[in-house]
Write a protein that holds these residues in place. Sequence first.
Motif, mmCIF file in Angstrom:
data_model
loop_
_atom_site.group_PDB
_atom_site.id
_atom_site.type_symbol
_atom_site.label_atom_id
_atom_site.label_comp_id
_atom_site.label_asym_id
_atom_site.label_seq_id
_atom_site.Cartn_x
_atom_site.Cartn_y
_atom_site.Cartn_z
ATOM 1 N N ILE A 62 0.839 -1.195 0.000
ATOM 2 C CA ILE A 62 0.000 0.000 0.000
ATOM 3 C C ILE A 62 0.873 1.242 0.000
ATOM 4 C CG2 ILE A 62 -1.644 1.322 1.373
ATOM 5 C CD1 ILE A 62 -2.847 -1.388 2.233
ATOM 6 N N ASP A 63 1.926 1.225 0.820
ATOM 7 C CA ASP A 63 2.838 2.364 0.856
ATOM 8 C C ASP A 63 3.470 2.585 -0.521
ATOM 9 O OD1 ASP A 63 2.314 2.777 3.503
ATOM 10 O OD2 ASP A 63 4.102 1.736 4.235
ATOM 11 N N ARG A 64 3.856 1.515 -1.167
ATOM 12 C CA ARG A 64 4.482 1.633 -2.481
ATOM 13 C C ARG A 64 3.489 2.252 -3.473
ATOM 14 N NH1 ARG A 64 5.919 -3.793 -4.811
ATOM 15 N NH2 ARG A 64 7.146 -3.928 -2.938
ATOM 16 N N GLU A 65 2.233 1.796 -3.413
ATOM 17 C CA GLU A 65 1.229 2.358 -4.311
ATOM 18 C C GLU A 65 1.012 3.839 -4.024
ATOM 19 O OE1 GLU A 65 -2.188 -0.117 -3.812
ATOM 20 O OE2 GLU A 65 -1.316 -1.788 -4.933
ATOM 21 N N GLU A 66 1.003 4.202 -2.755
ATOM 22 C CA GLU A 66 0.846 5.619 -2.396
ATOM 23 C C GLU A 66 2.035 6.433 -2.898
ATOM 24 O OE1 GLU A 66 0.167 5.986 1.783
ATOM 25 O OE2 GLU A 66 -1.728 4.891 1.700
ATOM 26 N N LYS A 67 3.233 5.887 -2.765
ATOM 27 C CA LYS A 67 4.422 6.593 -3.243
ATOM 28 C C LYS A 67 4.358 6.799 -4.747
ATOM 29 C CE LYS A 67 7.605 5.114 0.390
ATOM 30 N NZ LYS A 67 8.808 4.321 0.693
ATOM 31 N N GLN A 68 3.934 5.759 -5.465
ATOM 32 C CA GLN A 68 3.818 5.893 -6.918
ATOM 33 C C GLN A 68 2.764 6.934 -7.271
ATOM 34 O OE1 GLN A 68 3.018 1.960 -8.355
ATOM 35 N NE2 GLN A 68 5.166 1.328 -8.281
ATOM 36 N N LYS A 69 1.685 6.937 -6.548
ATOM 37 C CA LYS A 69 0.631 7.913 -6.817
ATOM 38 C C LYS A 69 1.144 9.326 -6.532
ATOM 39 C CE LYS A 69 -4.157 8.984 -5.750
ATOM 40 N NZ LYS A 69 -5.320 8.667 -4.928
ATOM 41 N N ASN A 70 1.867 9.487 -5.442
ATOM 42 C CA ASN A 70 2.442 10.796 -5.121
ATOM 43 C C ASN A 70 3.432 11.232 -6.192
ATOM 44 O OD1 ASN A 70 0.953 11.000 -2.774
ATOM 45 N ND2 ASN A 70 2.585 10.219 -1.455
ATOM 46 N N LYS A 71 4.239 10.291 -6.691
ATOM 47 C CA LYS A 71 5.191 10.624 -7.753
ATOM 48 C C LYS A 71 4.460 11.106 -9.002
ATOM 49 C CE LYS A 71 9.388 7.902 -7.240
ATOM 50 N NZ LYS A 71 10.151 6.765 -7.788
ATOM 51 N N GLN A 72 3.402 10.383 -9.348
ATOM 52 C CA GLN A 72 2.640 10.766 -10.527
ATOM 53 C C GLN A 72 2.011 12.141 -10.336
ATOM 54 O OE1 GLN A 72 -0.124 7.572 -11.110
ATOM 55 N NE2 GLN A 72 1.386 6.226 -12.069
ATOM 56 N N ASP A 73 1.476 12.391 -9.147
ATOM 57 C CA ASP A 73 0.897 13.708 -8.880
ATOM 58 C C ASP A 73 1.955 14.800 -9.002
ATOM 59 O OD1 ASP A 73 -1.579 12.576 -8.460
ATOM 60 O OD2 ASP A 73 -1.420 12.569 -6.262
ATOM 61 N N LYS A 74 3.147 14.546 -8.458
ATOM 62 C CA LYS A 74 4.227 15.526 -8.540
ATOM 63 C C LYS A 74 4.629 15.775 -9.992
ATOM 64 C CE LYS A 74 6.348 14.738 -4.020
ATOM 65 N NZ LYS A 74 7.553 14.256 -3.328
ATOM 66 N N GLN A 75 4.720 14.693 -10.760
ATOM 67 C CA GLN A 75 5.085 14.851 -12.161
ATOM 68 C C GLN A 75 4.037 15.656 -12.915
ATOM 69 O OE1 GLN A 75 5.652 10.883 -13.593
ATOM 70 N NE2 GLN A 75 7.742 10.697 -12.800
ATOM 71 N N GLN A 76 2.776 15.393 -12.634
ATOM 72 C CA GLN A 76 1.708 16.148 -13.297
ATOM 73 C C GLN A 76 1.774 17.616 -12.904
ATOM 74 O OE1 GLN A 76 -1.915 14.133 -12.261
ATOM 75 N NE2 GLN A 76 -1.595 12.463 -13.749
ATOM 76 N N LYS A 77 2.033 17.895 -11.633
ATOM 77 C CA LYS A 77 2.149 19.285 -11.186
ATOM 78 C C LYS A 77 3.336 19.962 -11.858
ATOM 79 C CE LYS A 77 -0.004 18.784 -6.648
ATOM 80 N NZ LYS A 77 0.214 18.814 -5.189
ATOM 81 N N GLU A 78 4.459 19.219 -11.940
ATOM 82 C CA GLU A 78 5.640 19.791 -12.585
ATOM 83 C C GLU A 78 5.371 20.071 -14.060
ATOM 84 O OE1 GLU A 78 8.829 17.065 -11.889
ATOM 85 O OE2 GLU A 78 9.016 17.615 -9.773
ATOM 86 N N GLU A 79 4.667 19.166 -14.706
ATOM 87 C CA GLU A 79 4.339 19.389 -16.111
ATOM 88 C C GLU A 79 3.442 20.615 -16.267
ATOM 89 O OE1 GLU A 79 2.593 15.833 -17.649
ATOM 90 O OE2 GLU A 79 4.445 14.679 -17.483
ATOM 91 N N LYS A 80 2.458 20.751 -15.398
ATOM 92 C CA LYS A 80 1.567 21.917 -15.461
ATOM 93 C C LYS A 80 2.345 23.193 -15.189
ATOM 94 C CE LYS A 80 -2.721 19.575 -14.138
ATOM 95 N NZ LYS A 80 -3.753 19.447 -13.097
ATOM 96 N N ASP A 81 3.214 23.135 -14.179
ATOM 97 C CA ASP A 81 4.034 24.305 -13.863
ATOM 98 C C ASP A 81 4.970 24.619 -15.030
ATOM 99 O OD1 ASP A 81 2.817 24.509 -11.413
ATOM 100 O OD2 ASP A 81 4.440 23.505 -10.298
ATOM 101 N N GLY A 82 5.549 23.570 -15.614
ATOM 102 C CA GLY A 82 6.453 23.768 -16.744
ATOM 103 C C GLY A 82 5.720 24.386 -17.926
ATOM 104 N N LEU A 83 4.505 23.928 -18.207
ATOM 105 C CA LEU A 83 3.729 24.499 -19.306
ATOM 106 C C LEU A 83 3.378 25.951 -19.019
ATOM 107 C CD1 LEU A 83 1.306 21.544 -20.146
ATOM 108 C CD2 LEU A 83 3.267 22.320 -21.476
ATOM 109 N N ALA A 84 2.999 26.231 -17.769
ATOM 110 C CA ALA A 84 2.663 27.605 -17.403
ATOM 111 C C ALA A 84 3.894 28.501 -17.539
ATOM 112 C CB ALA A 84 2.120 27.649 -15.980
ATOM 113 N N GLU A 85 5.047 28.005 -17.115
ATOM 114 C CA GLU A 85 6.277 28.793 -17.215
ATOM 115 C C GLU A 85 6.649 29.033 -18.674
ATOM 116 O OE1 GLU A 85 9.363 26.895 -14.975
ATOM 117 O OE2 GLU A 85 8.338 27.197 -13.057
ATOM 118 N N GLU A 86 6.475 28.021 -19.504
ATOM 119 C CA GLU A 86 6.775 28.189 -20.926
ATOM 120 C C GLU A 86 5.869 29.243 -21.557
ATOM 121 O OE1 GLU A 86 7.033 24.680 -23.348
ATOM 122 O OE2 GLU A 86 7.988 23.556 -21.735
#
Length: 106
Positions: A62-86
Amino acid sequence: MTIRPVDLQTMIPKLPEVQKARSAENNIEKNNLNINIHKEQQQQEKNSKQVVEAKKAQGKRIDREEKQKNKQDKQQKEEKDGLAEEKERKGKKAKGESLTRIDIRI
């Protein structure tokens, strides 16, 4: 079948040997019984530990699944931030290009 005096003479000296052999057989049976009991106890302890370890493993999963989900959320946020910055950079470049160029004519 009757026992003759000659048979008694040969049986009596051998009696302690027979008693030792029988007691050894009895001891072997007792030892085997004790060993079997000990093995059963170890198996029960192992089984009880396996159940606990399974719960731990499930928690880790369960912890591993939560970590993967958190990673995906972070990546999505970074992508959104990156698009906004661009977009901001492009907007600034478009505005800044006219400001950064200086036409000097002599």
